[in-house]
Design a protein around this motif. Structure first.
Motif, PDB file in Angstrom:
ATOM      1  N   ALA A   1      -1.507   4.686  -0.072  1.00 45.98           N
ATOM      2  CA  ALA A   1      -1.727   4.918  -1.506  1.00 45.98           C
ATOM      3  C   ALA A   1      -3.036   4.334  -2.003  1.00 45.98           C
ATOM      4  O   ALA A   1      -3.625   4.857  -2.962  1.00 45.98           O
ATOM      5  N   ASP A   2      -3.525   3.266  -1.384  1.00 46.26           N
ATOM      6  CA  ASP A   2      -4.754   2.621  -1.864  1.00 46.26           C
ATOM      7  C   ASP A   2      -5.996   3.120  -1.124  1.00 46.26           C
ATOM      8  O   ASP A   2      -7.067   2.536  -1.261  1.00 46.26           O
ATOM      9  N   GLY A   3      -5.855   4.193  -0.356  1.00 46.35           N
ATOM     10  CA  GLY A   3      -6.984   4.727   0.384  1.00 46.35           C
ATOM     11  C   GLY A   3      -7.125   4.151   1.780  1.00 46.35           C
ATOM     12  O   GLY A   3      -8.008   4.580   2.546  1.00 46.35           O
ATOM     13  N   SER A   4      -6.274   3.198   2.160  1.00 49.56           N
ATOM     14  CA  SER A   4      -6.310   2.659   3.516  1.00 49.56           C
ATOM     15  C   SER A   4      -5.756   3.675   4.508  1.00 49.56           C
ATOM     16  O   SER A   4      -5.100   4.649   4.130  1.00 49.56           O
TER      17      SER A   4
ATOM     18  N   TYR B   1      -2.498  -0.270  13.611  1.00 57.63           N
ATOM     19  CA  TYR B   1      -3.828  -0.610  13.108  1.00 57.63           C
ATOM     20  C   TYR B   1      -3.910  -0.262  11.634  1.00 57.63           C
ATOM     21  O   TYR B   1      -3.304   0.720  11.166  1.00 57.63           O
ATOM     22  N   LEU B   2      -4.692  -1.041  10.898  1.00 62.85           N
ATOM     23  CA  LEU B   2      -4.906  -0.790   9.477  1.00 62.85           C
ATOM     24  C   LEU B   2      -6.390  -0.834   9.166  1.00 62.85           C
ATOM     25  O   LEU B   2      -7.063  -1.837   9.424  1.00 62.85           O
ATOM     26  N   LEU B   3      -6.893   0.268   8.636  1.00 65.68           N
ATOM     27  CA  LEU B   3      -8.261   0.329   8.128  1.00 65.68           C
ATOM     28  C   LEU B   3      -8.168   0.237   6.617  1.00 65.68           C
ATOM     29  O   LEU B   3      -7.708   1.158   5.943  1.00 65.68           O
ATOM     30  N   GLU B   4      -8.604  -0.888   6.072  1.00 65.39           N
ATOM     31  CA  GLU B   4      -8.477  -1.087   4.634  1.00 65.39           C
ATOM     32  C   GLU B   4      -9.493  -0.257   3.875  1.00 65.39           C
ATOM     33  O   GLU B   4     -10.534   0.131   4.398  1.00 65.39           O
ATOM     34  N   ASN B   5      -9.195  -0.016   2.627  1.00 63.99           N
ATOM     35  CA  ASN B   5      -9.990   0.895   1.815  1.00 63.99           C
ATOM     36  C   ASN B   5     -11.451   0.484   1.720  1.00 63.99           C
ATOM     37  O   ASN B   5     -12.345   1.321   1.654  1.00 63.99           O
ATOM     38  N   ASN B   6     -11.718  -0.817   1.721  1.00 66.25           N
ATOM     39  CA  ASN B   6     -13.094  -1.277   1.564  1.00 66.25           C
ATOM     40  C   ASN B   6     -13.784  -1.531   2.905  1.00 66.25           C
ATOM     41  O   ASN B   6     -14.849  -2.131   2.954  1.00 66.25           O
ATOM     42  N   SER B   7     -13.146  -1.093   4.022  1.00 66.66           N
ATOM     43  CA  SER B   7     -13.765  -1.304   5.340  1.00 66.66           C
ATOM     44  C   SER B   7     -14.948  -0.367   5.521  1.00 66.66           C
ATOM     45  O   SER B   7     -14.937   0.766   5.048  1.00 66.66           O
TER      46      SER B   7
ATOM     47  N   ARG C   1       0.815  -1.222   0.000  1.00 64.73           N
ATOM     48  CA  ARG C   1       0.000   0.000   0.000  1.00 64.73           C
ATOM     49  C   ARG C   1       0.850   1.274   0.000  1.00 64.73           C
ATOM     50  O   ARG C   1       0.315   2.363   0.208  1.00 64.73           O
ATOM     51  N   LEU C   2       2.165   1.138  -0.225  1.00 66.60           N
ATOM     52  CA  LEU C   2       3.055   2.292  -0.102  1.00 66.60           C
ATOM     53  C   LEU C   2       3.334   3.007  -1.415  1.00 66.60           C
ATOM     54  O   LEU C   2       3.539   4.224  -1.418  1.00 66.60           O
TER      55      LEU C   2
END
Length: 601
Positions: free
Chosen positions: A546-549, A595-601, A520-521
């Motif tokens: 970079a992917d919106g996460s 913590y990671l909040l993914e783009n589609n969360s 995602r960088l």
């Protein structure tokens, strides 16, 4: 230009010596006269196959006759004052011909000194440890300088023959084989190069090419290299071709330029800009090639995306983040750490969110302003580190941070820099909390050795703990071979319980980086990161990827449990206590959670 092997055992020799009356190539006592052109470039071409040993016999303007090594020698089998060897780099072979490098965002750097990395101290022995580095999660090794230096041991910053990899580590073919072995394992190879000064023993240039140096500028090491005065075109070309040589002939993937703040140049196109342009037009045109800076001035404008014509360098070693991490962990406040002692965690937060802590801000240590605004730059423009050769080796006893603080503290500050979007760099042995120090060592003779030892100890006079001469006498003698031997890594200790636990910790953290963060960088924006303090010693930082996460850090860098650490959105991907904060937002002492909040969360 290095002696260039041609067809049928012929070699072309060249030496620019504008102040010389005559120059000849001497092979086995026989002198072969060289022809001079109007610019003072001497050249000759005759039979001298690879492996031939030669010197230049220079008759100076004053009539003195000197026999000197080739300043562009490709190898010095008998050290800096001995003869040079004709080396045909075309004969190295290209077992890694299909290698095209790796994109920068995948990089995890590992700095090492070839002589101290293994008991043998050779390229071949270092190649035998590449599987360890690959399994650790390292994707790039950065070799401390290799340019030929006097004696059998040195950090490398006293090199005098920039094209000749030092013979104490092995032959040039072995260095090329090391690079190929690294590439086979997906590991890039970077080299630290020194274009701001020559070492104090073995440099003959001033005798026949005095315009190589200038009194228009001053450096901490004496006369500056002439990058902008009369005759500087040849000087610049000497170093630019050196950069191209390492990248092309040895197939290296990048260079780290030492102390570029000491490369003083008032030309319309700064030497650094020209070098980067030539690299981009040459080796960098067909594969990934990365150029790194050490730059005390924090010139953000030299880094990609910096907004000026000089914005051409991939990244910079970020001393600011090291200092903030170190002071946060140890509480030290002497020397340059004084700039961070008042609010180390706050300055760390600024580094993580904006790059530099000092962006034109006044420096108490220096007594003036330092740096340029960097908040607009991608985090990938900054190399983060907890230890390196300078920050360990310039301590009086070369002690590592693991000697000063508990493993709990080391894990906390390491967890910050290993998983942040900036590019991390480990120092050799850090991954298992190596017990061996990394001390300042060299191999000078006579008065020079004595002066270096005295100067080394005098450097620490201003520190209260070294105010007495008897205490300073305990500082290891750089010229004592034992100082070097004590600095070698002890690989067997990796199996000891505490060392193995630290190694597992580093390996696990880098595995999380590789799986969760690296994809995602690429293209991560240079703005949008936010940071705030939680109390005086807590930190909360968030980065849009970079992917919106959304990547989030919670860090309690204090000796007691603290509140205010409510979990951010997303899932926990790493925590030094495995769980992060409790249900009430309390985070235990020296604990870090990601913590990671993914783009589609």
């Amino acid at each position: 230009m290095p002696a260039e092997p041609l067809e049928k055992g012929q070699t072309r020799f060249a030496l620019r010596a504008p102040s010389a009356r005559r120059v000849a190539v001497v092979i086995e006592g026989e002198a072969h006269p060289m022809n001079r052109d109007p610019d003072g470039l001497y050249s000759a071409e005759f039979g001298a196959p690879a492996g031939t040993l030669y010197r230049f016999r220079v008759t100076t303007g004053g009539g003195e006759e000197l026999e000197v090594p080739d300043p562009a020698s490709r190898f010095q089998p008998e050290d800096v004052h001995g003869p040079s060897e004709v080396v045909d780099t075309r004969a190295f072979g290209r077992p890694d011909a299909g290698w095209r490098g790796r994109p920068w965002h995948e990089t995890v750097l590992y700095e090492l000194h070839v002589g101290a990395f293994t008991p043998e101290g050779t390229y071949e022995a270092a190649a035998g440890k590449l599987d360890h580095l690959r399994d650790l999660g390292v994707t790039a090794v950065e070799l401390m300088p290799l340019s030929d230096f006097p004696g059998g041991r040195n950090w490398g910053y006293d090199g005098v023959l920039p094209y000749a990899p030092d013979s104490s580590y092995g032959r040039p073919e072995s260095l090329r084989a090391f690079a190929a072995a690294a590439h086979e394992r997906g590991i890039q190879v970077f080299l630290d190069v020194v274009y701001n000064h020559f070492g104090p023993d073995g440099n003959y240039l001033s005798a026949y090419a005095p315009e190589f140096f200038t009194d228009r500028h001053e450096t901490p090491w004496g006369a500056a290299i002439n990058m902008d005065g009369r005759g500087s075109g040849y000087v610049r070309e000497f170093f630019i071709r050196n950069a191209l040589y390492w990248l092309s002939d040895y197939g290296l993937d990048g260079l780290r330029l030492d102390a570029v703040h000491a490369i003083l140049d008032d030309s319309p196109e700064h030497f650094l800009t020209e070098l980067a342009r030539r690299v981009q037009e040459g080796p960098g045109a067909g594969r990934h090639v990365h150029l790194l800076l050490e730059n005390e001035e924090n010139e953000a404008s030299r880094l990609l995306g910096g907004g000026s014509s000089d914005s051409v360098y991939t990244a910079q070693w970020n001393d600011d983040i090291h200092h903030a991490l170190h002071v946060s962990a140890t509480g030290e406040g002497a020397s340059y750490y004084s700039d961070f002692a008042d609010a180390p965690v706050a300055r760390l937060g600024r580094c993580l969110a904006e790059g530099f802590a000092f962006q034109g801000d006044p420096s108490q240590h220096r007594g003036n302003a330092r740096g340029e605004p960097s908040g607009h730059l991608s985090p990938l423009r900054f190399v983060s580190l907890l230890q390196n050769h300078d920050q360990v080796g310039n301590r009086a006893f070369g002690d590592r941070i693991s000697e000063s603080v508990s493993s709990e503290v080391v894990r906390a500050v390491a967890a910050v820099y290993l998983l942040a979007p900036q590019v991390p760099m480990l120092f050799m042995g850090e991954e298992w909390a190596a017990s061996s120090p990394f001390q300042f060592f060299c191999d000078f003779d006579g008065d020079l050795a004595r002066l270096v030892t005295e100067g080394r100890r005098r450097e620490f006079q201003k520190f209260p703990e070294f105010s007495e001469e008897a205490t300073r006498e305990r500082i290891p003698d750089p010229s004592d071979e034992q100082t070097f031997l004590d600095s070698k890594l002890v690989w067997d200790e990796r199996g000891d319980l505490e060392n193995a636990e630290i190694l597992d910790f580093y390996t696990d953290a880098l595995a999380v980086r590789r799986a969760e963060i690296v994809p995602r960088l690429e293209g991560i924006p240079g703005t949008g990161a936010q940071q705030r303090l939680v109390g005086e010693r807590g930190l909360r930082v968030q980065w849009p990827l970079a992917d919106g996460s959304l990547l989030s850090l919670l860090a309690n860098l204090s000796e007691k449990e603290s509140g205010g650490f409510e979990p951010p959105p997303g899932r926990l991907i790493f925590a030094t206590n495995d769980t992060g904060p409790d249900d009430t937002g309390n985070l235990s002492a020296w604990t870090v959670a990601w913590y990671l909040l993914e783009n589609n969360s």
